[in-house]
Design a protein around this motif. Structure first.
Motif, PDB file in Angstrom:
ATOM      1  N   TRP A 489       0.838  -1.209   0.000  1.00  9.21           N
ATOM      2  CA  TRP A 489       0.000   0.000   0.000  1.00  9.21           C
ATOM      3  C   TRP A 489       0.870   1.256   0.000  1.00  9.21           C
ATOM      4  N   GLY A 492       2.377   2.073  -3.242  1.00  4.39           N
ATOM      5  CA  GLY A 492       1.434   2.421  -4.286  1.00  4.39           C
ATOM      6  C   GLY A 492       1.191   1.312  -5.290  1.00  4.39           C
ATOM      7  N   GLU A 493       1.389   0.064  -4.880  1.00  4.19           N
ATOM      8  CA  GLU A 493       1.164  -1.049  -5.797  1.00  4.19           C
ATOM      9  C   GLU A 493      -0.324  -1.193  -6.106  1.00  4.19           C
ATOM     10  N   ALA A 494      -0.631  -1.807  -7.216  1.00  4.62           N
ATOM     11  CA  ALA A 494      -2.007  -1.860  -7.711  1.00  4.62           C
ATOM     12  C   ALA A 494      -2.882  -2.832  -6.946  1.00  4.62           C
ATOM     13  N   ARG A 495      -2.283  -3.794  -6.297  1.00  4.11           N
ATOM     14  CA  ARG A 495      -3.089  -4.803  -5.610  1.00  4.11           C
ATOM     15  C   ARG A 495      -2.332  -5.340  -4.390  1.00  4.11           C
ATOM     16  N   PRO A 496      -3.016  -5.902  -3.432  1.00  8.31           N
ATOM     17  CA  PRO A 496      -2.360  -6.451  -2.244  1.00  8.31           C
ATOM     18  C   PRO A 496      -1.719  -7.803  -2.566  1.00  8.31           C
ATOM     19  N   THR A 629     -11.425   3.587   0.055  1.00 13.01           N
ATOM     20  CA  THR A 629     -10.298   3.392  -0.862  1.00 13.01           C
ATOM     21  C   THR A 629      -9.523   2.129  -0.503  1.00 13.01           C
ATOM     22  N   LEU A 630      -9.307   1.921   0.788  1.00 11.75           N
ATOM     23  CA  LEU A 630      -8.580   0.724   1.222  1.00 11.75           C
ATOM     24  C   LEU A 630      -9.347  -0.542   0.867  1.00 11.75           C
ATOM     25  N   THR A 632     -11.494  -0.982  -1.492  1.00  8.01           N
ATOM     26  CA  THR A 632     -11.460  -1.159  -2.952  1.00  8.01           C
ATOM     27  C   THR A 632     -10.131  -1.765  -3.384  1.00  8.01           C
ATOM     28  N   TRP A 633      -9.056  -1.286  -2.805  1.00  5.67           N
ATOM     29  CA  TRP A 633      -7.726  -1.820  -3.135  1.00  5.67           C
ATOM     30  C   TRP A 633      -7.608  -3.287  -2.704  1.00  5.67           C
ATOM     31  N   HIS A 636      -8.890  -6.081  -5.003  1.00  9.01           N
ATOM     32  CA  HIS A 636      -8.263  -6.293  -6.308  1.00  9.01           C
ATOM     33  C   HIS A 636      -7.418  -7.553  -6.374  1.00  9.01           C
ATOM     34  N   HIS A 637      -7.959  -8.650  -5.937  1.00 10.92           N
ATOM     35  CA  HIS A 637      -7.348  -9.963  -6.173  1.00 10.92           C
ATOM     36  C   HIS A 637      -8.408 -11.009  -5.918  1.00 10.92           C
TER      37      HIS A 637
END
Length: 639
Positions: A489, A492-496, A629-630, A632-633, A636-637
């Motif tokens: 996070w 700034g990576e796109a996904r966890p 926002t968190l 939503t991130w 993403h997997h």
């Protein structure tokens, strides 16, 4: 005293449950014939426990209450008036007392009374039996804080007496006298011609024959007659027996006249509801439900009730909101009673290995993770509740029907999901497997029953809310994956990291309460759509009209204000000290917004991830992320 069973040769007698009885209990049913079978086994169990108590006692002459005297009087009653003996033996409090007394001899302590008082309770039972038998007798019994309970008859209340002056270890002058009863002492009970005289020192209480009239120093057992004719049922409104509460005894709590009349009216009404909607359960309750011990009223839609396997036939219950709630409570607790009777004949589960910890499960009716045995009890009890609401929703008044439909849909969902989770568990015995298979068959057939769309959707939302809150409180993602997620996070990576979706760790939160607040709010909404709860539910505590565990954001959600709820939950989660359940509330508030569908699914399915990462971010940086926002991130997997 001897077990009245038939022996074959040198073999010891034993009880068998008929095939018909087992089949009925496995289906969750059980009429009077089945319950009589269970009562027969319970009778033998109590006689064996009495024998175990007798065999494990210290020398009788060392006890302030002569134990041999009590044993002899009981044996005399059994010979001359077996019906009187049976009434006392099969009283629920007798079962609770003898079980706790045997456990006390084996080192388990459940009350602060000395051993001689606990064991001496046998003398109180013997005195009650002797009076019922009409025998002449004289016997010493324990006095508990100025009270002399004679179970099934009533309780003598001795005048308060001042304790003797005691010298304080650091003062030369004695302490002020305190007008309080002595903790533990003895009294003499004499029975002559049906009249009782209870004497302790200079205090004396006289009880006229019949024992059912209140008099100076005497509180009789309160009996309630339900129904009439062939449908009549007698029930004790139990206020006096110290062993009426579980798992620990408690002092008598006499009801006021108004309280007693209110309870009698509620029980009479609930009995008629049961006769109409649960006729087989009502037939089973006629011999099997013997007493109800009232406890104070609680928050609306949060009644409390309990039973104990050792007190067959007894229920403790808080004052209900209405007749249907009390009827459902009695069904719930009687299911526990029947299953407890079955388990006394044979286990449902094989024991765990000594070196293995007890496996814990999600129980939709509890705040805490439950062991498998406790989960089976809950399944059986709430199966009965589901069955009740399935019928009652069609007989209830039109104004009550939405709530009844909701209750059926909710408990049908919860019982079915739990049955699917454990029905094939390797610890189940053949009887345990049979019970879960038969319950599953019936519950599966109920899943196709039609429920009005609004109540069905609300029940589904509430069931999802409870599970999500439970996960948020009790489950933890892998610690290393949480740490990697925080770093991802911050970069700034796109996904966890994918590891965040690996198997969670169960870490029970022992402080969590009120995971059912969404269900309570839903019941308020269904019963009073525009009621005052909309303005009071977020207040602290039930005494202020509030719903414990609910905040303003929860109330907005229950009222259908999704935008307002979303803003309120997000604000709570951005600040310090946010409740864990706010993550779930945010997920429900986002559910109607297509732009945040992924975040909603994450928060309702895996809220523990958002909680863990936010907590780690706050620890690492002193500041958490925007919760939407968190979420939503984190979504993403693949989940």
């Amino acid at each position: 005293m001897a077990v009245d069973a038939t022996t074959t040769g040198d073999r010891l007698p034993f009880h068998r449950l008929s095939a018909e009885g087992l089949a009925a209990l496995a289906r969750g049913d059980g009429d009077d014939a089945v319950v009589e079978e269970l009562l027969g086994a319970e009778r033998s169990r109590r006689l064996l426990l009495l024998r175990a108590l007798d065999g494990g006692l210290p020398p009788h002459e060392d006890l302030p209450v002569p134990y041999a005297e009590a044993w002899a009087l009981l044996a005399r009653v059994q010979r001359h008036a077996p019906d009187a003996f049976e009434q006392v033996l099969m009283s629920p409090g007798t079962g609770m007392w003898v079980s706790l007394a045997v456990r006390r001899l084996r080192g388990q302590v459940y009350e602060d009374a000395p051993l001689w008082v606990i064991v001496g309770h046998l003398a109180a039972l013997a005195a009650a039996a002797g009076a019922r038998a009409g025998l002449d007798f004289s016997i010493t019994v324990p006095v508990r804080r100025g009270l002399v309970p004679l179970p099934t008859l009533g309780c003598a209340v001795l005048p308060e007496r001042e304790q003797p002056e005691k010298e304080h270890p650091e003062k030369k002058h004695p302490e002020k006298k305190l007008p309080e009863k002595e903790q533990w002492s003895t009294a003499r009970v004499v029975g002559r011609g049906g009249r009782l005289r209870i004497t302790a020192g200079h205090d004396e209480v006289e009880v006229a024959p019949g024992w059912d009239r209140r008099g100076p120093g005497w509180l009789p057992v309160r009996r309630v007659e339900l129904g009439c004719g062939d449908h009549a049922k007698s029930l004790v409104l139990e206020e006096l027996d110290p062993y009426r509460t579980f798992p620990r005894p408690s002092e008598p709590r006499p009801l006021s006249t108004a309280e007693a009349e209110r309870w009698e009216s509620l029980l009479a009404g609930a009995w008629e509801v049961l006769r109409r909607d649960e006729p087989e359960s009502a037939r089973g309750m006629r011999p099997g439900l013997m007493s109800v011990a009232p406890t104070p009223a609680r928050e609306r839609f949060r009644p409390h009730s309990s039973t104990a396997g050792d007190a067959f036939g007894a229920v403790t219950a808080s004052r209900p909101d209405d007749l249907a709630q009390l009827a459902a409570t009695l069904v719930h607790e009687f299911q526990h009673t029947k299953l407890g009777g079955l388990m006394h004949l044979g286990p449902l589960l094989a024991p765990t290995a000594d070196d293995q910890p007890e496996e814990l499960f999600y129980a939709p009716w509890r705040d805490d993770p439950r062991p498998l045995g406790g989960l089976l009890q809950g399944i059986y009890a709430f199966f009965g509740v589901t069955r009740f609401w399935r019928t009652h929703r069609h007989t209830a008044d039109a104004a009550y029907a939405p709530l009844a439909h909701f209750e059926f849909a909710l408990w049908r969902t919860q019982v079915w999901s739990t049955l699917k989770e454990v029905r094939g568990h390797q610890r189940l015995t053949p009887v345990g497997r049979l019970v879960l298979e038969r319950l599953s068959e019936r519950c599966a057939s109920w899943m196709t029953d039609e429920v009005p769309a609004a109540e069905l959707r609300l029940a589904e939302d509430v069931a999802q809310d409870h599970l999500a809150r439970w996960r948020a409180h009790h489950l933890r993602p892998p610690a290393a994956a949480v740490e990697d997620a925080v770093q991802a996070w911050q970069r700034g990576e796109a996904r966890p990291p994918a590891a965040l979706a690996e198997e969670t760790v169960l870490a029970p939160d022992t402080e969590v309460r009120f995971l059912d607040s969404a269900a309570v709010l839903a019941r308020h909404r269904l019963s009073e759509p525009e009621g005052p709860w909309r303005h009071t539910a977020a207040r602290y505590g039930a005494d202020a009209g509030g719903v414990d565990g609910a905040e303003a954001a929860d109330v907005l959600l229950a009222c259908g204000d999704l935008a307002g709820a979303r803003a309120a939950f997000a604000a709570r989660l951005t600040g310090k000290g946010a409740p864990v359940a706010a993550w779930v509330g945010l997920g429900r508030a986002l559910a109607g917004d297509p732009a945040h569908a992924a975040a909603s699914r994450l928060l309702l399915g895996f809220p523990e991830r958002a909680r863990a990462v936010q907590d780690a971010l706050e620890t690492a940086t002193g500041q958490g992320a925007d919760p939407v926002t968190l979420a939503t991130w984190l979504a993403h997997h693949p989940t």
